[in-house]
Design an enzyme around this catalytic site. Structure first.
Site, short mmCIF file in Angstrom:
data_model
loop_
_atom_site.label_atom_id
_atom_site.label_comp_id
_atom_site.label_asym_id
_atom_site.label_seq_id
_atom_site.Cartn_x
_atom_site.Cartn_y
_atom_site.Cartn_z
N ARG A 46 0.85 -1.20 0.00
CA ARG A 46 0.00 0.00 0.00
C ARG A 46 0.88 1.24 0.00
O ARG A 46 0.64 2.20 -0.72
CB ARG A 46 -0.96 0.01 1.21
CG ARG A 46 -1.69 1.34 1.31
CD ARG A 46 -2.91 1.37 2.25
NE ARG A 46 -2.87 0.46 3.37
CZ ARG A 46 -2.10 0.61 4.45
NH1 ARG A 46 -1.31 1.65 4.58
NH2 ARG A 46 -2.12 -0.30 5.40
N TYR A 98 -17.12 16.47 -15.33
CA TYR A 98 -17.35 15.02 -15.40
C TYR A 98 -18.37 14.63 -14.31
O TYR A 98 -18.21 15.01 -13.15
CB TYR A 98 -16.02 14.28 -15.20
CG TYR A 98 -16.19 12.79 -15.19
CD1 TYR A 98 -16.45 12.09 -16.36
CD2 TYR A 98 -16.13 12.07 -14.00
CE1 TYR A 98 -16.63 10.71 -16.35
CE2 TYR A 98 -16.31 10.69 -13.98
CZ TYR A 98 -16.56 10.03 -15.17
OH TYR A 98 -16.74 8.67 -15.15
N ASP A 170 -8.01 18.85 -14.31
CA ASP A 170 -8.28 17.50 -14.80
C ASP A 170 -7.85 17.47 -16.26
O ASP A 170 -8.49 18.07 -17.13
CB ASP A 170 -9.79 17.19 -14.65
CG ASP A 170 -10.15 15.77 -15.10
OD1 ASP A 170 -9.41 15.21 -15.92
OD2 ASP A 170 -11.19 15.27 -14.63
N LYS A 195 -8.45 6.40 -19.37
CA LYS A 195 -8.76 6.90 -20.70
C LYS A 195 -7.50 6.88 -21.57
O LYS A 195 -7.00 5.82 -21.87
CB LYS A 195 -9.40 8.28 -20.60
CG LYS A 195 -10.45 8.40 -19.46
CD LYS A 195 -11.71 7.57 -19.70
CE LYS A 195 -12.63 7.46 -18.50
NZ LYS A 195 -13.02 8.68 -17.85
C1 PLP Z 1 -13.50 9.09 -16.55
C2 PLP Z 1 -13.20 10.44 -16.02
C3 PLP Z 1 -13.00 10.66 -14.65
C4 PLP Z 1 -13.15 9.55 -13.62
O1 PLP Z 1 -12.15 8.58 -13.75
P1 PLP Z 1 -12.38 7.01 -13.41
O2 PLP Z 1 -11.09 6.41 -13.82
O3 PLP Z 1 -13.56 6.54 -14.22
O4 PLP Z 1 -12.64 6.93 -11.93
C5 PLP Z 1 -12.69 11.95 -14.24
N1 PLP Z 1 -12.58 12.96 -15.12
C6 PLP Z 1 -12.78 12.79 -16.44
C7 PLP Z 1 -12.65 13.95 -17.37
C8 PLP Z 1 -13.09 11.52 -16.95
O5 PLP Z 1 -13.29 11.36 -18.25
#
Ligand code: PLP
Length: 379
Positions: A46, A98, A170, A195
């Site tokens: 961890r 998001y 983000d 992503k």
């Molecule tokens: C998918 C996404 C998230 C969340 O991420 P997860 O890996 O699904 O928890 C946050 N911000 C954006 C812009 C996203 O596309």
């Protein structure tokens, strides 16, 4: 090192014990100690794991940051950032956010006494109105989902610095290939590595990258205390994904541009949302802060028919009807009934998510096949 070299070599060394070019998947929870407290830098997975360490160094390198931290999901990474706050603190956030981030902020952290203001940041001057003595953080997502709005990161940096606020960006949609928020003065870069960084739709992961050592220590303390880490197998997969990030995003951009232009000329299409068009309201800012315009596109149909848009997303054969984005394969989605279904119709329409809106995550297949697929589905 330039970017294309960094994605392959940044922060990496060959395995010291065997010379293995890729770091092994250290599938272990614990590490032998020669005497109590005497170990080789790893005590418990961890706290740290060598495969995760290799990934975290790569993450820091590609975002031009000093420290990278990997989490079990994008939302776990956002959760760790929100835990920097305490009851009474206030956050100013992009409103076109998001959905999962919005849910985490409003359904979890508001209960713990943190206040969020969701505002339009197209004009960064809007932000100043919401700053008071309790404000601690600004949360920016750009480009936004699914409307592909662009926020001027440098303008927000100036406001954050003037008021001593933490600025989080983000960077999931843009990736560090297209946009480097830390270089522009942001404090924290956040990723859903699920992503584009992973890039192959085979792993869920999150990441944070920072420059400031004190901030990194604080986030590490939260990561280790809350425990939302990712495992060694997933760390390996994302590290592998990052090695082709530059090649994939180049192709995402090329295919995205071709499809955006094709859609703009299609007789059934009403509006196309893609920051590469000169007519996009924030095109100049996109040009200033991004190296390319990405492979995310949204569009609406003339007549705005829900049924017609449902027919199209069901009829495609190469595009896959699914949530998520950023993988090598092209995905198609219908925000009003999928990702944004929980938002009341009136609310979502205010931000542009109308009944016929279709969102594309354009993949890296042959462009002729992608266009033929859309052409057939829209005929
Ligand atoms: C998918 C996404 C998230 C969340 O991420 P997860 O890996 O699904 O928890 C946050 N911000 C954006 C812009 C996203 O596309």
């Amino acid at each position: 090192m330039e970017f294309n070299t960094k994605v392959i070599h940044g922060g990496q060394q060959h395995d010291p014990s065997t010379g293995a070019v890729m770091p092994p998947i250290y599938q272990t929870s614990t590490y032998a100690q020669s005497s109590p407290g005497k170990h080789k830098g790893y005590e418990y997975s961890r706290t740290a794991n060598p495969t995760r360490t290799a990934l975290e160094k790569a993450l820091a390198s590609i975002e031009n940051g000093n420290f990278g931290l990997a989490f079990g999901s994008g939302l776990a990474a956002i959760d760790a950032v929100a835990k920097l706050l305490k009851p009474g603190d206030e956050v100013i956030s992009t409103n076109d956010l998001y959905g999962g981030t919005y849910r985490l902020f409003t359904k979890i952290f508001e209960i713990f006494g943190i206040k969020f203001h969701f505002i339009g940041m197209d004009n960064a001057d809007n932000i100043a109105k919401y700053i008071n003595k309790n404000t601690k953080m600004i949360w920016v997502e750009t480009p936004t989902n699914p409307m592909l709005n662009i926020i001027d990161i440098e303008a927000v940096v100036n406001i954050a610095k003037l008021n001593k606020l933490l600025l989080v960006v983000d960077n999931t949609f843009a990736t560090p290939y297209l946009q480097l928020p830390l270089d522009l003065g942001a404090d924290i870069v956040m990723h859903s590595a699920t992503k584009y960084l992973g890039g192959h739709s085979d792993v869920v992961m999150g990441a944070l990258i920072v420059n400031d050592e004190k901030l990194a220590e604080e986030i590490y303390r939260i990561q280790n205390s809350s425990g939302a880490i990712c495992g060694p197998q997933d760390s390996f997969l994302v590290l592998r994904g990052i090695k082709t990030l530059h090649l994939r995003v180049q192709r995402h951009c090329e295919n995205g541009e071709a499809i955006a232009k094709w859609l703009a000329n299609h007789p059934k299409v009403d509006k196309v949302y893609w920051p590469g068009f000169e007519s996009h309201p924030n095109h100049d800012i996109a040009k200033k802060q991004m190296r390319g315009f990405g492979g995310m596109i949204s569009f609406t149909l003339k007549g705005n028919s829900l049924e017609e848009s449902h027919e199209i997303v069901a009829k495609v054969k190469i595009f896959c009807l699914a949530e998520s984005l950023g993988g090598v394969e092209s995905l198609i989605g219908h925000p009003a009934t999928m990702t944004h279904a929980s938002i009341p119709k009136e609310e979502r329409e205010k931000s542009g998510v109308v009944d016929s809106l279709i969102r594309l995550s354009v993949g890296v297949e042959d462009i002729e096949d992608l266009i033929a697929d859309l052409d057939n589905a829209m005929a």
